[in-house]
Design a protein around this motif. Structure first.
Motif, PDB file in Angstrom:
ATOM      1  N   UNK A 261       0.825  -1.204   0.000  1.00  0.00           N
ATOM      2  CA  UNK A 261       0.000   0.000   0.000  1.00  0.00           C
ATOM      3  C   UNK A 261       0.862   1.256   0.000  1.00  0.00           C
ATOM      4  N   UNK A 262       2.169   1.113   0.285  1.00  0.00           N
ATOM      5  CA  UNK A 262       3.061   2.251   0.406  1.00  0.00           C
ATOM      6  C   UNK A 262       3.741   2.645  -0.907  1.00  0.00           C
ATOM      7  N   UNK A 263       3.927   1.707  -1.815  1.00  0.00           N
ATOM      8  CA  UNK A 263       4.539   1.981  -3.112  1.00  0.00           C
ATOM      9  C   UNK A 263       4.206   0.845  -4.064  1.00  0.00           C
ATOM     10  N   UNK A 264       4.380   1.088  -5.355  1.00  0.00           N
ATOM     11  CA  UNK A 264       4.196   0.031  -6.342  1.00  0.00           C
ATOM     12  C   UNK A 264       5.531  -0.271  -7.008  1.00  0.00           C
ATOM     13  N   UNK A 265       5.589  -1.393  -7.656  1.00  0.00           N
ATOM     14  CA  UNK A 265       6.807  -1.820  -8.333  1.00  0.00           C
ATOM     15  C   UNK A 265       7.282  -0.719  -9.280  1.00  0.00           C
TER      16      UNK A 265
ATOM     17  N   UNK B  72      16.980   8.076   7.096  1.00  0.00           N
ATOM     18  CA  UNK B  72      17.072   9.386   7.747  1.00  0.00           C
ATOM     19  C   UNK B  72      15.745  10.132   7.817  1.00  0.00           C
ATOM     20  N   UNK B  73      14.703   9.587   7.187  1.00  0.00           N
ATOM     21  CA  UNK B  73      13.436  10.320   7.095  1.00  0.00           C
ATOM     22  C   UNK B  73      12.258   9.637   7.778  1.00  0.00           C
ATOM     23  N   UNK B  74      12.359   8.384   8.098  1.00  0.00           N
ATOM     24  CA  UNK B  74      11.243   7.672   8.721  1.00  0.00           C
ATOM     25  C   UNK B  74      11.682   6.328   9.272  1.00  0.00           C
ATOM     26  N   UNK B  75      12.372   5.576   8.428  1.00  0.00           N
ATOM     27  CA  UNK B  75      12.973   4.294   8.805  1.00  0.00           C
ATOM     28  C   UNK B  75      11.968   3.278   9.344  1.00  0.00           C
ATOM     29  N   UNK B  76      10.791   3.193   8.719  1.00  0.00           N
ATOM     30  CA  UNK B  76       9.847   2.150   9.114  1.00  0.00           C
ATOM     31  C   UNK B  76       9.614   1.198   7.939  1.00  0.00           C
ATOM     32  N   UNK B  77       9.408  -0.039   8.270  1.00  0.00           N
ATOM     33  CA  UNK B  77       9.152  -1.041   7.230  1.00  0.00           C
ATOM     34  C   UNK B  77       7.835  -0.733   6.523  1.00  0.00           C
TER      35      UNK B  77
ATOM     36  N   UNK C  74      -0.663 -13.257   5.522  1.00  0.00           N
ATOM     37  CA  UNK C  74      -0.501 -12.793   4.146  1.00  0.00           C
ATOM     38  C   UNK C  74      -0.257 -11.304   4.045  1.00  0.00           C
ATOM     39  N   UNK C  75       0.045 -10.695   5.198  1.00  0.00           N
ATOM     40  CA  UNK C  75       0.202  -9.243   5.192  1.00  0.00           C
ATOM     41  C   UNK C  75       0.951  -8.797   6.442  1.00  0.00           C
ATOM     42  N   UNK C  76       1.815  -7.800   6.265  1.00  0.00           N
ATOM     43  CA  UNK C  76       2.519  -7.166   7.370  1.00  0.00           C
ATOM     44  C   UNK C  76       2.208  -5.676   7.281  1.00  0.00           C
ATOM     45  N   UNK C  77       1.752  -5.080   8.372  1.00  0.00           N
ATOM     46  CA  UNK C  77       1.430  -3.659   8.387  1.00  0.00           C
ATOM     47  C   UNK C  77       2.699  -2.814   8.336  1.00  0.00           C
TER      48      UNK C  77
ATOM     49  N   UNK D 202       3.441  -4.714  13.779  1.00  0.00           N
ATOM     50  CA  UNK D 202       4.368  -5.687  14.334  1.00  0.00           C
ATOM     51  C   UNK D 202       4.448  -6.947  13.482  1.00  0.00           C
ATOM     52  N   UNK D 203       5.493  -7.707  13.716  1.00  0.00           N
ATOM     53  CA  UNK D 203       5.635  -8.995  13.037  1.00  0.00           C
ATOM     54  C   UNK D 203       4.883 -10.061  13.825  1.00  0.00           C
ATOM     55  N   UNK D 204       4.419 -11.095  13.133  1.00  0.00           N
ATOM     56  CA  UNK D 204       3.689 -12.168  13.826  1.00  0.00           C
ATOM     57  C   UNK D 204       4.574 -12.897  14.843  1.00  0.00           C
ATOM     58  N   UNK D 205       3.946 -13.415  15.875  1.00  0.00           N
ATOM     59  CA  UNK D 205       4.652 -14.216  16.880  1.00  0.00           C
ATOM     60  C   UNK D 205       5.406 -15.345  16.201  1.00  0.00           C
ATOM     61  N   UNK D 206       6.610 -15.597  16.641  1.00  0.00           N
ATOM     62  CA  UNK D 206       7.438 -16.660  16.088  1.00  0.00           C
ATOM     63  C   UNK D 206       8.361 -16.209  14.969  1.00  0.00           C
TER      64      UNK D 206
END
Length: 154
Positions: free
Chosen positions: A8-12, A23-28, A71-74, A78-82
């Motif tokens: 949802x943040x960018x396309x190919x 240096x501007x946000x550094x979030x996955x 099937x998705x990471x926000x 957070x990442x799923x447990x494990x």
């Protein structure tokens, strides 16, 4: 069905948003995938810059042992447990955003999700991107990638 990866943040082919620049946000970024092959028991994610001036590229993020029902990471987790994040080339586990040297031209950031044939790859937070890649080589059923660029015009 084809294994695909979207965000949802960018396309190919897009330029990375500021949020994914160190240096501007550094979030996955948000990542979503579908169409995994039969037999998928977990997923892994890598983010790799093949244009880094190192002779071996640069690993920005490695994640393994994502459960097969995910099937998705926000954006920002957070990442799923494990799940386990490996050591990036910044020297610590976790996402490291784009940070090419100034004046080096645009760099490509390849976001890849791997469909894996085992639930756990036996990797740790101390393992490098190369070790993640080595283990994925033997356990990948399929993979899907999207690539974005970013240039430090400094």
């Amino acid at each position: 069905m084809t294994f695909t990866l979207t965000s949802n943040d960018f396309t190919d082919g897009d330029t990375l948003p500021d949020a994914q620049v160190q240096a501007l946000g550094n979030i996955s970024p948000h990542l979503a995938w579908s169409g995994a092959p039969e037999g998928t028991k977990s997923f892994a994610i890598t983010v790799y810059d093949p244009d880094a001036p190192t002779g071996s590229g640069f690993w920005h993020w490695t994640v393994a042992n994502i459960p097969a029902d995910v099937g998705e990471i926000a954006s920002g987790g957070p990442l799923p447990a494990g799940s386990v994040e490996g050591r990036t080339d910044f020297g610590a586990p976790g996402f490291g955003g784009a940070a090419p040297p100034p004046g080096h031209g645009p760099h490509r950031y390849i976001f890849t999700v791997f469909a894996v044939d085992v639930e756990a790859l036996g990797l740790t937070a101390e393992d490098s991107g190369a070790v993640f890649g080595f283990n994925l080589f033997f356990h990948t059923l399929d993979k899907a990638s999207i690539t974005a660029t970013w240039e430090n015009r400094g």
